[in-house]
Design a protein around this motif. Structure first.
Motif, PDB file in Angstrom:
ATOM      1  N   VAL A 186       0.726  -1.165   0.108  1.00 37.13           N
ATOM      2  CA  VAL A 186      -0.143  -0.069  -0.175  1.00 37.13           C
ATOM      3  C   VAL A 186       0.869   1.295  -0.148  1.00 37.13           C
ATOM      4  CG1 VAL A 186      -1.578   1.271   1.309  1.00 37.13           C
ATOM      5  CG2 VAL A 186      -1.839  -1.119   1.138  1.00 37.13           C
ATOM      6  N   SER A 187       2.089   1.170   0.452  1.00 32.40           N
ATOM      7  CA  SER A 187       2.777   2.383   0.813  1.00 32.40           C
ATOM      8  C   SER A 187       3.347   2.771  -0.669  1.00 32.40           C
ATOM      9  CB  SER A 187       4.062   2.163   1.677  1.00 32.40           C
ATOM     10  OG  SER A 187       4.728   1.054   1.096  1.00 32.40           O
ATOM     11  N   GLU A 188       3.331   1.832  -1.422  1.00 33.21           N
ATOM     12  CA  GLU A 188       3.870   2.105  -2.943  1.00 33.21           C
ATOM     13  C   GLU A 188       2.847   2.705  -4.035  1.00 33.21           C
ATOM     14  OE1 GLU A 188       7.074   2.397  -3.874  1.00 33.21           O
ATOM     15  OE2 GLU A 188       7.561   2.176  -1.838  1.00 33.21           O
ATOM     16  N   LEU A 189       1.593   3.006  -3.600  1.00 33.99           N
ATOM     17  CA  LEU A 189       0.507   3.321  -4.239  1.00 33.99           C
ATOM     18  C   LEU A 189       0.173   4.655  -4.330  1.00 33.99           C
ATOM     19  CD1 LEU A 189      -2.091   0.694  -3.292  1.00 33.99           C
ATOM     20  CD2 LEU A 189      -0.458   0.518  -5.252  1.00 33.99           C
ATOM     21  N   SER A 190       0.905   5.296  -3.306  1.00 39.55           N
ATOM     22  CA  SER A 190       0.713   7.026  -3.482  1.00 39.55           C
ATOM     23  C   SER A 190       1.382   7.753  -4.531  1.00 39.55           C
ATOM     24  CB  SER A 190       0.793   7.343  -1.892  1.00 39.55           C
ATOM     25  OG  SER A 190       2.134   7.166  -1.742  1.00 39.55           O
ATOM     26  N   ILE A 191       0.781   8.696  -4.902  1.00 35.74           N
ATOM     27  CA  ILE A 191       1.469   9.715  -5.740  1.00 35.74           C
ATOM     28  C   ILE A 191       0.873  10.920  -5.243  1.00 35.74           C
ATOM     29  CG2 ILE A 191       1.643   8.054  -7.900  1.00 35.74           C
ATOM     30  CD1 ILE A 191      -0.413   9.883  -9.288  1.00 35.74           C
ATOM     31  N   LEU A 192       1.526  12.072  -5.781  1.00 38.01           N
ATOM     32  CA  LEU A 192       1.191  13.480  -5.566  1.00 38.01           C
ATOM     33  C   LEU A 192      -0.047  13.603  -6.030  1.00 38.01           C
ATOM     34  CD1 LEU A 192       2.120  15.872  -4.184  1.00 38.01           C
ATOM     35  CD2 LEU A 192       3.079  16.760  -6.120  1.00 38.01           C
ATOM     36  N   THR A 237      11.511  13.855  -2.116  1.00 39.42           N
ATOM     37  CA  THR A 237      11.705  12.443  -1.879  1.00 39.42           C
ATOM     38  C   THR A 237      10.460  12.057  -1.228  1.00 39.42           C
ATOM     39  OG1 THR A 237      14.081  12.547  -2.067  1.00 39.42           O
ATOM     40  CG2 THR A 237      13.183  10.658  -1.268  1.00 39.42           C
ATOM     41  N   HIS A 238      10.309  12.402  -0.135  1.00 47.97           N
ATOM     42  CA  HIS A 238       9.092  11.938   0.917  1.00 47.97           C
ATOM     43  C   HIS A 238       7.749  12.150   0.267  1.00 47.97           C
ATOM     44  CE1 HIS A 238       7.641  15.331   2.334  1.00 47.97           C
ATOM     45  NE2 HIS A 238       8.868  15.930   2.647  1.00 47.97           N
ATOM     46  N   ASP A 239       7.412  12.941  -0.703  1.00 48.22           N
ATOM     47  CA  ASP A 239       6.158  13.177  -1.650  1.00 48.22           C
ATOM     48  C   ASP A 239       5.771  12.213  -2.514  1.00 48.22           C
ATOM     49  OD1 ASP A 239       5.533  15.122   0.030  1.00 48.22           O
ATOM     50  OD2 ASP A 239       6.340  16.531  -1.011  1.00 48.22           O
ATOM     51  N   PHE A 240       6.808  11.405  -2.803  1.00 50.00           N
ATOM     52  CA  PHE A 240       6.638  10.531  -3.962  1.00 50.00           C
ATOM     53  C   PHE A 240       7.108   9.030  -3.676  1.00 50.00           C
ATOM     54  CE2 PHE A 240       6.992  14.616  -5.943  1.00 50.00           C
ATOM     55  CZ  PHE A 240       5.777  14.426  -6.832  1.00 50.00           C
ATOM     56  N   SER A 241       6.407   7.773  -4.258  1.00 46.82           N
ATOM     57  CA  SER A 241       6.795   6.479  -3.923  1.00 46.82           C
ATOM     58  C   SER A 241       8.095   6.169  -4.424  1.00 46.82           C
ATOM     59  CB  SER A 241       5.722   5.434  -4.437  1.00 46.82           C
ATOM     60  OG  SER A 241       5.461   5.711  -5.667  1.00 46.82           O
ATOM     61  N   LEU A 281      10.933   6.905 -13.134  1.00 47.20           N
ATOM     62  CA  LEU A 281      11.295   8.065 -13.616  1.00 47.20           C
ATOM     63  C   LEU A 281      12.835   7.777 -14.311  1.00 47.20           C
ATOM     64  CD1 LEU A 281      10.657  10.984 -14.929  1.00 47.20           C
ATOM     65  CD2 LEU A 281      10.925  11.758 -12.462  1.00 47.20           C
ATOM     66  N   ARG A 282      13.612   7.259 -13.338  1.00 49.07           N
ATOM     67  CA  ARG A 282      14.892   6.920 -13.355  1.00 49.07           C
ATOM     68  C   ARG A 282      14.952   6.242 -14.646  1.00 49.07           C
ATOM     69  NH1 ARG A 282      17.664  10.231 -11.561  1.00 49.07           N
ATOM     70  NH2 ARG A 282      17.589   9.478  -9.382  1.00 49.07           N
ATOM     71  N   LEU A 283      14.324   5.211 -15.098  1.00 47.95           N
ATOM     72  CA  LEU A 283      14.384   4.437 -16.064  1.00 47.95           C
ATOM     73  C   LEU A 283      13.988   5.107 -17.262  1.00 47.95           C
ATOM     74  CD1 LEU A 283      12.372   1.127 -14.992  1.00 47.95           C
ATOM     75  CD2 LEU A 283      14.908   1.462 -15.436  1.00 47.95           C
ATOM     76  N   PHE A 284      13.023   5.903 -17.361  1.00 45.65           N
ATOM     77  CA  PHE A 284      12.770   6.955 -18.353  1.00 45.65           C
ATOM     78  C   PHE A 284      13.902   7.815 -18.844  1.00 45.65           C
ATOM     79  CE2 PHE A 284       7.819   7.171 -17.570  1.00 45.65           C
ATOM     80  CZ  PHE A 284       7.700   5.831 -18.296  1.00 45.65           C
ATOM     81  N   GLU A 285      14.748   8.226 -17.802  1.00 43.30           N
ATOM     82  CA  GLU A 285      15.735   9.286 -17.950  1.00 43.30           C
ATOM     83  C   GLU A 285      16.703   8.616 -18.606  1.00 43.30           C
ATOM     84  OE1 GLU A 285      18.897   9.789 -15.268  1.00 43.30           O
ATOM     85  OE2 GLU A 285      18.253  11.708 -14.859  1.00 43.30           O
ATOM     86  N   GLN A 286      17.049   7.213 -18.122  1.00 43.29           N
ATOM     87  CA  GLN A 286      18.328   6.422 -18.771  1.00 43.29           C
ATOM     88  C   GLN A 286      18.126   6.324 -20.217  1.00 43.29           C
ATOM     89  OE1 GLN A 286      18.375   2.875 -16.193  1.00 43.29           O
ATOM     90  NE2 GLN A 286      19.339   4.101 -14.562  1.00 43.29           N
ATOM     91  N   GLY A 287      16.815   6.092 -20.788  1.00 46.45           N
ATOM     92  CA  GLY A 287      16.589   6.104 -22.072  1.00 46.45           C
ATOM     93  C   GLY A 287      16.679   7.408 -22.779  1.00 46.45           C
TER      94      GLY A 287
END
Length: 296
Positions: A66-72, A149-153, A160-166
């Motif tokens: 559940v902790s990973e389901l939250s976004i801003l 950091t603490h506002d996003f899962s 987003l890091r994977l997107f950036e690497q591409g």
């Protein structure tokens, strides 16, 4: 060789992240890069749309805690399009409240990052994007995406890091690092401009709120030079111009540039008037020459 190049590029990005965090007090943020504001907007739009769709699927909850389901929740996502809302409204010369920006989309901090407004930005913003050339002076092909950091899962930040690497950033990170290492580089634009008032060559008063790094002036078309000026932006159809100030320094200082910008404005107005007079003289000479030919 390709893997070595990829590793070198990744290392440069990570090094730049560390340098930006140190110079701009971004330790509370996860940092990502994009080659333009347009691509940054597309990335964030797709990211948050996918997360919103995933949250609406019942099977999603069985795969992630559940902790990973939250976004801003304050980031509005409409059909995959997120608006970039400027922290500073250049045309009006005013600072928008960050709560206003964040309720409408993603904050574009290109005009407040690395300025005297920087401290307010990083203390209040949860998510912002910024060009790094405007006030940080770190090249023209690099945009920073900063997520508190603490506002996003972890899931959102990892994706987003994977997107950036591409993304193809070229040599922009290496060039930014080289710029930061130069002895003459300073991280902030510490210019501050109060209200500018002129009585001659005509009466005018600037419109921007005091303390910004530029002046917004109500000037009709034709009063300023037509040739491009690096510190001048004109809206001729709306009768306004923006005149910038840039002074390099550290975050704890400011330098009032009102007098220097007033002098610069007079120079531009005089130059524009001289150009106008020269054009009138040229037109007059052409008319006289044509008249002579007709008489002859």
């Amino acid at each position: 060789m390709a893997s070595q190049n990829a590793s070198a590029r990744a290392a440069a990005r990570d090094q730049l992240r560390g340098q930006l965090s140190r110079h701009y007090r971004l330790e509370q943020y996860d940092l990502f890069f994009a080659p333009s504001l347009h691509i940054a907007r597309v990335l964030l739009s797709q990211l948050f749309l996918r997360q919103e769709q995933a949250r609406n699927q019942t099977r999603y909850a069985s795969h992630y805690p559940v902790s990973e389901l939250s976004i801003l929740a304050a980031v509005p996502v409409m059909a995959g399009n997120i608006a970039l809302v400027e922290h500073i409204d250049l045309f009006q010369g005013r600072v928008r409240a960050l709560a206003e920006c964040q309720s409408q989309g993603v904050t574009d901090a290109s005009e407040s990052f690395a300025t005297l407004l920087h401290r307010r930005l990083i203390s209040e913003a949860r998510l912002f994007v910024t060009r790094l050339d405007r006030h940080a002076a770190l090249g023209t092909d690099l945009v920073l995406i900063a997520l508190r950091t603490h506002d996003f899962s972890t899931l959102v930040r990892s994706e987003l890091r994977l997107f950036e690497q591409g993304l193809a950033l070229g040599d922009a990170p290496e060039q930014a690092l080289a710029q930061m290492a130069a002895a003459q580089w300073r991280p902030y634009n510490i210019a501050s401009v109060d209200t500018i008032t002129l009585e001659a060559p005509f009466s005018l008063q600037s419109l921007q709120q005091p303390g910004l790094s530029f002046a917004v002036l109500p000037i009709m078309p034709g009063k300023l030079p037509n040739s491009p000026q690096p510190d001048l932006h004109q809206w001729p159809e709306r009768g306004r111009v923006l005149l910038r100030a840039n002074v390099r320094g550290s975050a704890n200082k400011s330098q009032n540039m009102t007098m220097k910008l007033t002098k610069r404005l007079r120079e531009l107005l005089n130059s524009g008037r001289n150009s106008e007079n020269a054009e009138k003289s040229r037109v007059g000479l052409v008319s006289v020459a044509k008249g002579s030919k007709v008489g002859h």
